[in-house]
Design a protein around this motif. Structure first.
Motif, PDB file in Angstrom:
ATOM      1  N   ILE A  14       1.233  -1.592   0.686  1.00  0.00           N
ATOM      2  CA  ILE A  14       0.167   0.395  -0.322  1.00  0.00           C
ATOM      3  C   ILE A  14       0.664   1.413   0.030  1.00  0.00           C
ATOM      4  N   THR A  15       0.952   2.025  -0.618  1.00  0.00           N
ATOM      5  CA  THR A  15       1.263   3.974  -1.011  1.00  0.00           C
ATOM      6  C   THR A  15       1.094   4.397  -0.650  1.00  0.00           C
ATOM      7  N   ARG A  16       0.948   5.296   0.252  1.00  0.00           N
ATOM      8  CA  ARG A  16       0.878   6.739   1.430  1.00  0.00           C
ATOM      9  C   ARG A  16      -0.250   7.439   0.835  1.00  0.00           C
ATOM     10  N   GLY A  17      -0.598   6.746  -0.321  1.00  0.00           N
ATOM     11  CA  GLY A  17      -2.273   7.282  -1.439  1.00  0.00           C
ATOM     12  C   GLY A  17      -2.117   8.663  -1.522  1.00  0.00           C
ATOM     13  N   THR A  18      -1.352   9.178  -1.006  1.00  0.00           N
ATOM     14  CA  THR A  18      -1.373  11.295  -2.135  1.00  0.00           C
ATOM     15  C   THR A  18      -1.355  11.080  -3.252  1.00  0.00           C
ATOM     16  N   THR A  19      -2.852  12.051  -2.857  1.00  0.00           N
ATOM     17  CA  THR A  19      -2.744  12.712  -4.158  1.00  0.00           C
ATOM     18  C   THR A  19      -3.880  13.822  -4.858  1.00  0.00           C
ATOM     19  N   ASN A  20      -4.377  14.449  -5.658  1.00  0.00           N
ATOM     20  CA  ASN A  20      -4.953  15.890  -6.108  1.00  0.00           C
ATOM     21  C   ASN A  20      -5.664  15.684  -7.225  1.00  0.00           C
ATOM     22  N   PRO A  21      -6.354  16.199  -7.317  1.00  0.00           N
ATOM     23  CA  PRO A  21      -7.431  16.976  -8.317  1.00  0.00           C
ATOM     24  C   PRO A  21      -6.329  18.119  -9.640  1.00  0.00           C
ATOM     25  N   ASN A  22      -5.827  17.131 -10.686  1.00  0.00           N
ATOM     26  CA  ASN A  22      -5.430  17.769 -11.352  1.00  0.00           C
ATOM     27  C   ASN A  22      -3.921  17.471 -11.887  1.00  0.00           C
ATOM     28  N   ARG A  23      -3.137  16.596 -10.345  1.00  0.00           N
ATOM     29  CA  ARG A  23      -1.771  16.504 -10.840  1.00  0.00           C
ATOM     30  C   ARG A  23      -1.509  15.869 -11.570  1.00  0.00           C
ATOM     31  N   LEU A  24      -2.182  15.018 -12.198  1.00  0.00           N
ATOM     32  CA  LEU A  24      -1.476  14.079 -13.442  1.00  0.00           C
ATOM     33  C   LEU A  24      -1.513  15.055 -15.080  1.00  0.00           C
ATOM     34  N   ARG A  25      -1.530  15.703 -14.668  1.00  0.00           N
ATOM     35  CA  ARG A  25      -1.891  16.185 -16.106  1.00  0.00           C
ATOM     36  C   ARG A  25      -1.005  16.894 -16.974  1.00  0.00           C
ATOM     37  N   ARG A  26      -0.047  16.818 -17.331  1.00  0.00           N
ATOM     38  CA  ARG A  26       1.001  17.204 -17.778  1.00  0.00           C
ATOM     39  C   ARG A  26       1.657  15.341 -18.479  1.00  0.00           C
ATOM     40  N   MET A  27       0.990  14.548 -17.645  1.00  0.00           N
ATOM     41  CA  MET A  27       1.267  12.638 -17.639  1.00  0.00           C
ATOM     42  C   MET A  27       0.008  12.930 -18.884  1.00  0.00           C
ATOM     43  N   ASP A  28      -1.147  13.596 -18.335  1.00  0.00           N
ATOM     44  CA  ASP A  28      -2.391  12.636 -19.017  1.00  0.00           C
ATOM     45  C   ASP A  28      -2.023  13.822 -20.800  1.00  0.00           C
ATOM     46  N   ARG A 161       3.579  19.682 -10.690  1.00  0.00           N
ATOM     47  CA  ARG A 161       4.444  20.897 -11.691  1.00  0.00           C
ATOM     48  C   ARG A 161       5.135  20.314 -12.429  1.00  0.00           C
ATOM     49  N   ARG A 162       6.150  19.730 -11.931  1.00  0.00           N
ATOM     50  CA  ARG A 162       7.206  18.858 -12.221  1.00  0.00           C
ATOM     51  C   ARG A 162       7.159  16.702 -12.259  1.00  0.00           C
ATOM     52  N   HIS A 163       7.104  16.727 -13.238  1.00  0.00           N
ATOM     53  CA  HIS A 163       7.008  15.404 -13.768  1.00  0.00           C
ATOM     54  C   HIS A 163       8.075  14.521 -14.805  1.00  0.00           C
ATOM     55  N   VAL A 164       8.818  13.064 -14.638  1.00  0.00           N
ATOM     56  CA  VAL A 164       9.303  12.963 -15.238  1.00  0.00           C
ATOM     57  C   VAL A 164       9.259  11.488 -15.156  1.00  0.00           C
ATOM     58  N   ALA A 180       7.883  19.972 -17.479  1.00  0.00           N
ATOM     59  CA  ALA A 180       7.704  21.220 -16.270  1.00  0.00           C
ATOM     60  C   ALA A 180       6.581  22.188 -16.472  1.00  0.00           C
ATOM     61  N   ARG A 181       6.093  23.038 -15.567  1.00  0.00           N
ATOM     62  CA  ARG A 181       5.731  23.691 -15.596  1.00  0.00           C
ATOM     63  C   ARG A 181       6.687  25.264 -15.808  1.00  0.00           C
ATOM     64  N   LEU A 182       7.121  25.687 -16.964  1.00  0.00           N
ATOM     65  CA  LEU A 182       8.424  26.263 -16.397  1.00  0.00           C
ATOM     66  C   LEU A 182       8.537  27.289 -15.916  1.00  0.00           C
ATOM     67  N   GLY A 183       7.759  28.015 -15.480  1.00  0.00           N
ATOM     68  CA  GLY A 183       7.847  28.749 -14.140  1.00  0.00           C
ATOM     69  C   GLY A 183       8.517  28.499 -13.071  1.00  0.00           C
ATOM     70  N   SER A 184       8.482  27.494 -12.822  1.00  0.00           N
ATOM     71  CA  SER A 184       8.088  26.649 -11.621  1.00  0.00           C
ATOM     72  C   SER A 184      10.476  26.542 -11.565  1.00  0.00           C
ATOM     73  N   LEU A 185      10.577  26.391 -12.543  1.00  0.00           N
ATOM     74  CA  LEU A 185      12.551  25.652 -12.655  1.00  0.00           C
ATOM     75  C   LEU A 185      12.941  27.081 -13.083  1.00  0.00           C
ATOM     76  N   ASP A 186      14.198  26.967 -11.312  1.00  0.00           N
ATOM     77  CA  ASP A 186      14.871  28.076 -11.820  1.00  0.00           C
ATOM     78  C   ASP A 186      16.531  26.885 -13.098  1.00  0.00           C
ATOM     79  N   ARG A 187      16.401  26.008 -13.500  1.00  0.00           N
ATOM     80  CA  ARG A 187      17.143  25.251 -14.470  1.00  0.00           C
ATOM     81  C   ARG A 187      16.586  24.107 -14.871  1.00  0.00           C
ATOM     82  N   PRO A 188      17.080  22.911 -15.406  1.00  0.00           N
ATOM     83  CA  PRO A 188      15.723  21.445 -16.065  1.00  0.00           C
ATOM     84  C   PRO A 188      16.242  21.340 -14.639  1.00  0.00           C
ATOM     85  N   SER A 189      17.760  20.676 -14.772  1.00  0.00           N
ATOM     86  CA  SER A 189      17.890  20.011 -13.222  1.00  0.00           C
ATOM     87  C   SER A 189      17.242  20.369 -12.426  1.00  0.00           C
TER      88      SER A 189
END
Length: 271
Positions: A14-28, A161-164, A180-189
């Motif tokens: 069993i995982t922690r189960g953390t979830t939020n609406p729209n969390r996986l929009r980038r993957m989808d 906001r960030r997903h791999v 990524a939501r580009l505004g959330s990045l200082d650098r790609p790494s």
């Protein structure tokens, strides 16, 4: 010899189960763009949201997004925790059901899509290849007219906001996508903290993923003059420069979405 109860026990923990609406929009969004045609052509476009968590938002959203391109798509949410399955029951509808299970994916058909987001984060790296093989074996097979099913396995932050993620077919891993939501990045790494379990411990000197993120940051720094036109223009220029040394598989239409996809073989762990 295992008892019947042990044999039928779902595979996984069993995982922690953390979830939020729209969390996986980038993957989808990526799934719809790259796998939508396969879903549309299929006689039974079955998708699985594996390990959807404490609330069924991601499964509900997946059905909505897939049906925008494949109206006959159906989604089965699979969770190892029976309490979560029961809680999701009121959200079931035509084309959407919820059932208890794990990595065995307890469905009668062969899914054309398995999405497993933030599921393997708690597992040891050594366990990942076995899980991948098991899930890939459950995918719809390739044929003369199809590349077969797709497993999309990765990690994102709490609000998406960030997903791999890694994309795998019946034959195994194909690509790695950084989004990524580009505004959330200082650098790609900055995306390194969201690498999937197969790669996150390999972000060290001598490993391909470390070299890739190093080159990504260097190209980002060189593209600094483009920042005056916005983060999207800077990202696009950065990825264009990366293509000189890395096997990027997508093009500007995806780059403008804050994505870049690279062949798995270029980033796969050594040894």
């Amino acid at each position: 010899m295992p008892t019947r109860a042990a044999a039928s026990r779902p595979l996984g923990t069993i995982t922690r189960g953390t979830t939020n609406p729209n969390r996986l929009r980038r993957m989808d969004r990526w799934i719809v763009a790259t796998h939508g045609a396969e879903l549309r052509r299929a006689d039974d476009p079955l998708a699985v949201d594996l390990g959807y968590g404490a609330a069924p938002w991601t499964a509900v959203e997946l059905l909505h997004r897939l049906r925008a391109v494949a109206p006959r798509a159906r989604v089965s949410g699979v969770e190892i925790d029976p309490v979560r399955v029961a809680a999701a029951g009121p959200y079931a509808r035509a084309g959407l059901d919820f059932r208890r299970g794990g990595f065995e994916v307890p469905l009668p058909g062969r899914p054309l899509l398995i999405r497993a987001a933030n599921v393997l984060r708690q597992y040891d790296e050594a366990e990942v290849p076995g899980v991948w093989r098991r899930l890939c074996a459950r995918l719809a097979p390739a044929s003369a007219h199809s590349r077969g099913g797709l497993l999309v396995e990765g990690t994102c932050d709490e609000i998406g906001r960030r997903h791999v993620w890694v994309a795998l077919g019946p034959e195994g891993p194909r690509t790695v996508t950084f989004a990524a939501r580009l505004g959330s990045l200082d650098r790609p790494s900055d995306l390194a903290e969201r690498l999937p379990k197969a790669l996150i411990h390999r972000n060290v000197p001598g490993e391909p993923v470390h070299a890739f993120l190093r080159d990504f940051d260097r190209a980002w720094a060189a593209a600094a003059p483009y920042a005056s036109y916005g983060a999207r223009q800077r990202w696009t220029r950065t990825v264009r420069d990366l293509t000189a040394d890395w096997p990027v598989t997508d093009g500007p239409a995806r780059w403008r979405q804050g994505e870049v996809t690279v062949r798995w073989g270029a980033l796969a762990p050594r040894g």
